[in-house]
Design an enzyme around this catalytic site. Structure first.
Site, PDB file in Angstrom:
ATOM      1  N   ASP A  76       2.361  68.851  32.937  1.00 38.54           N
ATOM      2  CA  ASP A  76       1.779  68.352  31.292  1.00 38.54           C
ATOM      3  C   ASP A  76       2.040  67.108  30.672  1.00 38.54           C
ATOM      4  OD1 ASP A  76       0.200  69.999  28.469  1.00 38.54           O
ATOM      5  OD2 ASP A  76      -0.036  67.796  29.293  1.00 38.54           O
ATOM      6  N   ASP A 113      -5.088  71.559  24.049  1.00 34.79           N
ATOM      7  CA  ASP A 113      -3.661  71.950  23.334  1.00 34.79           C
ATOM      8  C   ASP A 113      -3.690  72.209  21.256  1.00 34.79           C
ATOM      9  OD1 ASP A 113      -2.852  68.881  24.479  1.00 34.79           O
ATOM     10  OD2 ASP A 113      -1.668  70.311  24.921  1.00 34.79           O
TER      11      ASP A 113
HETATM   12  C1  DX5 Z   1       1.560  67.008  25.225  1.00 33.47           C
HETATM   13  C2  DX5 Z   1       0.067  67.675  25.589  1.00 33.47           C
HETATM   14  C3  DX5 Z   1      -0.423  66.767  26.309  1.00 33.47           C
HETATM   15  C4  DX5 Z   1      -1.514  65.763  26.297  1.00 33.47           C
HETATM   16  C5  DX5 Z   1      -1.276  64.805  27.571  1.00 33.47           C
HETATM   17  O1  DX5 Z   1       2.174  67.619  24.076  1.00 33.47           O
HETATM   18  O2  DX5 Z   1       1.080  68.880  25.796  1.00 33.47           O
HETATM   19  O3  DX5 Z   1      -1.481  68.226  27.241  1.00 33.47           O
HETATM   20  O4  DX5 Z   1      -2.435  65.755  26.377  1.00 33.47           O
HETATM   21  O5  DX5 Z   1      -1.694  63.738  27.447  1.00 33.47           O
HETATM   22  P1  DX5 Z   1      -1.175  62.724  27.900  1.00 33.47           P
HETATM   23  O6  DX5 Z   1      -1.700  62.635  29.734  1.00 33.47           O
HETATM   24  O7  DX5 Z   1      -1.678  61.543  27.569  1.00 33.47           O
HETATM   25  O8  DX5 Z   1       0.323  62.316  27.818  1.00 33.47           O
HETATM   26 ZN    ZN Z   2      -0.804  70.318  26.916  1.00 32.15          ZN
END
Ligand code: DX5
Ligand code: ZN
Length: 221
Positions: A176, A35
């Protein structure tokens, strides 16, 4: 064919990332979800472009799945050394001209994907189906790990899968955000292909990495 896994590196042990990447690679995990945030499109910062570039160094088979949560993402492509084998998602909501951005990603030998946030209608992606290999469906509002799933995400996933299937194109759906142990099986049955696993599953408390990866694959057959 089983679902593909893309563990979210921002949820990993940030003080031991090289080991983490090597372990995921050895476990046969397909992608590393990276990310990138500009503190403008989303009110957060994660890794800089140099770190995104460096993630490639220890990789053998695992590939970078770079999720760019930034306005005008093209400005970062050179510094990230976007290229062969990368999957790169850019946000529809963050691009003046997403067509040009997607074409730039393809021109660098990488796999272009369009990302849409929870408030963007899934029909929006219809304009891009000729230019992408995947659609990244955000099931939380972008910017932070550990959030609850956004209202209506499962129905959006089914609707998106239906739209893509109707187009006759072979396009994957990546989900995601809060892709939890409880949700990933249903997401698979509703048509998700690639799963970003973060704090609510693989990087949740409790299971060692190997067991967590094996458990995830068993849930997304
Ligand atoms: C949030 C990111 C995600 C996040 C997912 O903006 O795009 O990839 O890291 O984390 P969880 O699984 O904890 O929602
Ligand atoms: Zn992400």
């Amino acid at each position: 064919m089983r679902g593909l896994l893309s563990p979210s590196v921002m949820c990993a042990d940030l003080l031991n990332l090289e080991d983490e990447i090597k372990k995921l690679d050895e476990l046969g995990v397909e992608y590393l979800h990276i990310d990138f945030m500009d503190n403008k499109f989303v009110p957060n910062i994660t890794f800089d472009t140099n770190m995104v570039k460096s993630f490639r160094k220890p990789m053998k088979n695992i590939r970078r799945d770079i999720h760019i949560m930034a306005f005008e993402p093209q400005q970062f492509f050179d510094a990230m050394e976007i290229g062969d084998g990368d999957m790169v998602s850019v946000h529809y909501e963050a691009c003046e001209n997403a067509h040009a951005v997607l074409s730039d990603i393809r021109g660098r030998g990488a796999s272009p994907c369009i990302a849409i946030s929870p408030d963007t209608p899934v029909e929006t992606v219809l304009d891009y189906l000729d230019e992408v290999d995947a659609v990244l469906l955000m099931t939380v509002y972008p910017g932070f790990a550990g959030q609850p799933m956004a209202e209506g995400s499962m129905d959006r996933l089914s609707a998106l899968r239906e739209l893509i299937d109707k187009s006759g194109k072979d396009i994957s759906i990546e989900v995601d955000g809060h892709v939890s142990w409880d949700h990933c099986g249903e997401m698979r049955s509703r048509g998700a292909d690639i799963f970003v696993a973060g704090s609510s599953s693989v990087y949740g408390k409790g299971l060692p990495l190997k067991e967590a990866v094996e458990k995830f694959y068993s849930l997304v057959q």
